[in-house]
Design a protein around this motif. Sequence first.
Motif, PDB file in Angstrom:
ATOM      1  N   PHE A  25      19.641   5.385 -41.247  1.00 32.30           N
ATOM      2  CA  PHE A  25      18.641   5.639 -40.279  1.00 32.30           C
ATOM      3  C   PHE A  25      19.093   6.088 -38.999  1.00 32.30           C
ATOM      4  O   PHE A  25      19.755   5.529 -38.392  1.00 32.30           O
ATOM      5  N   THR A  26      19.085   7.575 -38.704  1.00 30.58           N
ATOM      6  CA  THR A  26      19.594   8.243 -37.693  1.00 30.58           C
ATOM      7  C   THR A  26      18.925   9.078 -37.011  1.00 30.58           C
ATOM      8  O   THR A  26      17.575   9.085 -37.215  1.00 30.58           O
ATOM      9  N   GLY A  27      19.299  10.052 -36.101  1.00 32.24           N
ATOM     10  CA  GLY A  27      18.511  10.945 -35.356  1.00 32.24           C
ATOM     11  C   GLY A  27      18.406  10.361 -33.841  1.00 32.24           C
ATOM     12  O   GLY A  27      19.125   9.513 -33.418  1.00 32.24           O
ATOM     13  N   HIS A  28      17.619  11.193 -32.935  1.00 29.07           N
ATOM     14  CA  HIS A  28      17.385  10.704 -31.522  1.00 29.07           C
ATOM     15  C   HIS A  28      17.053   9.173 -31.331  1.00 29.07           C
ATOM     16  O   HIS A  28      16.083   8.601 -31.946  1.00 29.07           O
ATOM     17  N   ASN A  29      17.893   8.600 -30.612  1.00 31.68           N
ATOM     18  CA  ASN A  29      17.644   7.074 -30.380  1.00 31.68           C
ATOM     19  C   ASN A  29      17.421   6.208 -31.466  1.00 31.68           C
ATOM     20  O   ASN A  29      16.417   5.505 -31.306  1.00 31.68           O
ATOM     21  N   HIS A  30      18.131   6.555 -32.364  1.00 30.15           N
ATOM     22  CA  HIS A  30      18.020   5.874 -33.657  1.00 30.15           C
ATOM     23  C   HIS A  30      18.160   4.303 -33.714  1.00 30.15           C
ATOM     24  O   HIS A  30      19.199   3.962 -33.616  1.00 30.15           O
ATOM     25  N   THR A  31      17.138   3.931 -33.983  1.00 31.87           N
ATOM     26  CA  THR A  31      16.950   2.328 -34.235  1.00 31.87           C
ATOM     27  C   THR A  31      15.877   1.880 -35.311  1.00 31.87           C
ATOM     28  O   THR A  31      15.010   2.723 -35.174  1.00 31.87           O
ATOM     29  N   VAL A  32      16.126   0.963 -35.915  1.00 32.10           N
ATOM     30  CA  VAL A  32      14.863   0.370 -36.711  1.00 32.10           C
ATOM     31  C   VAL A  32      14.306  -0.882 -36.016  1.00 32.10           C
ATOM     32  O   VAL A  32      15.068  -1.865 -35.731  1.00 32.10           O
ATOM     33  N   ARG A  33      12.899  -0.639 -35.911  1.00 24.55           N
ATOM     34  CA  ARG A  33      12.342  -1.919 -35.283  1.00 24.55           C
ATOM     35  C   ARG A  33      11.589  -2.658 -35.669  1.00 24.55           C
ATOM     36  O   ARG A  33      11.013  -3.591 -35.193  1.00 24.55           O
ATOM     37  N   ALA A  34      11.053  -2.299 -36.747  1.00 27.04           N
ATOM     38  CA  ALA A  34       9.868  -3.011 -37.538  1.00 27.04           C
ATOM     39  C   ALA A  34       9.933  -3.028 -39.057  1.00 27.04           C
ATOM     40  O   ALA A  34      10.306  -1.563 -39.558  1.00 27.04           O
ATOM     41  N   MET A  35       9.925  -3.869 -39.926  1.00 31.31           N
ATOM     42  CA  MET A  35       9.902  -3.690 -41.383  1.00 31.31           C
ATOM     43  C   MET A  35       8.759  -4.966 -42.007  1.00 31.31           C
ATOM     44  O   MET A  35       8.822  -5.756 -41.426  1.00 31.31           O
TER      45      MET A  35
END
Length: 511
Positions: free
Chosen positions: A89-99
């Motif tokens: 999971f990449t790109g600007h400000n890349h982060t995973v916050r919810a699943m």
Amino acid sequence: MCGTTALLDASLAAAADGKPAFSADPLATWQTDGIVWSLAAANGVVYVGGTFETVRPPGAALGQQQVKRQNFAAFDAVTGKLLPCAPAFTGHNHTVRAMKASPDGRVLYVGGSFSKVGSTRVANAVALDTSDCTLSKTFRPSVSATVRAIETTDKAIYLGGDFGRVGGQSRNRVAALTPKGSVLPFRADVDQPVRALAAALSHGRLFVGGDFEAVNGQGARSLVTLNPTTGKTVLRYPGWFPPLSSVKAIARDNTRFFVGAEGHGPGIFDGRIAGRLTNGTMVWKDTCRGATQALLPYKGLLYSASHAHDCHATPGGFPERGDRQHLLVQSLDTRKILHWFPDTNDGVGEHVGPRALALSKGVLWAGGEFTLVNDAPQQGLTRFGSRDTGAPKVPALSLADTDPGKATLAWRASWDRDDASLTYRIYRDGKLVAQRTKKSTYWDLPRMTHTDSAPAGRHRYEIEVTDGTNTSPKSAALYVTVPAQAAQAAQEPQAAQEPQAAEKRAEGDPR
């Protein structure tokens, strides 16, 4: 709150507190090199999302034995094994916050701030097929800003976050989509970010929590219940949250919902609230300070992730001491904090500690910002099973007093992370001579003593502690000289003369 006082008092008197389902001793777990924001479980797999670039095996130091995993990783819930499911999971400000997994576990919905998954262009929300870890070709809504919360039902996927548009349509910070990704008519106007969602469809409710002050044009601070089909307001909760107190977590069981808050400023409400699903009335409220981040109800108990540092007003709680306790469990009925105290440190980032909890196959997983677990190096992830493997620390014996024929020993009570009652065994010259059982906590370690009746002379004393399953090593030896009793000392000269007198009588000496 006043109307529930009598009910709460009755439940405190009548309800039996359960026993935690997990040991406080962590299982060997892989680590991340950054922050874990979200955990989800499906089909015996635990999915980990956050802001990190690599993972590493249990015990490995930062920078050692690293395996590439960009903001997403998957593990076997029971063995802890790293699995090959690894979309980047990449790109600007890349982060995973919810699943959140679908109710049948076949699909994992993922949200955050990212513009690519692997080589595929996306916009902050996607779905993965859990059978083969492939990206869904249909659920790819274009979400205009960060997704911070996801709830799933058979008919709708709810997103919450910072966004203003979803799929090209206006949706202010909360939206509903079909499992295939089409935007549903559900519409609500929320004025600030949404951080938590929980659906109770049998009660016609979607719980929404976050930083907001108004929903659908009416005052609704931090928590609101919406109609899950239309988005219209069902219930507001006036007086539950003061200004600057945000809802970070919502969970529920079959009859109640639970809310965790984070206060932005000294003394702002940070604790947990329980309410009734039927009518939204408050059951209890605890005022623990320390930014609650995640909640998980399980077998009659509520597990929470926070950095609690003042729970003096909560039954079973602890006073302000200048330190923090990051994982807690409390009774769903009485709100009493039970004796289960695994811990982390505050860690990196915002120095909050743990941020997410998940349960799979009888194993409790925790993720967050921490770099220590139970004072040992462990970053980002940890997990707890049912087996108690940790022995209490052995105390140091000291001599309080000696009297003729007696020695009084003293020690400060030890404590154990998942057992309040500990048994202390005292040995004299290698032989068990006494045992005492006492309750203790890390904030209350009573002074203990034992007076041993012992023959005159020099003796070796040792102590060990057991929680009933695990026993500490024996303490360092304490050598004590016990003085003779007065009567015994006075009789010793006469006793020494008696053999001589007997010998003379045998020889016919009248003396």
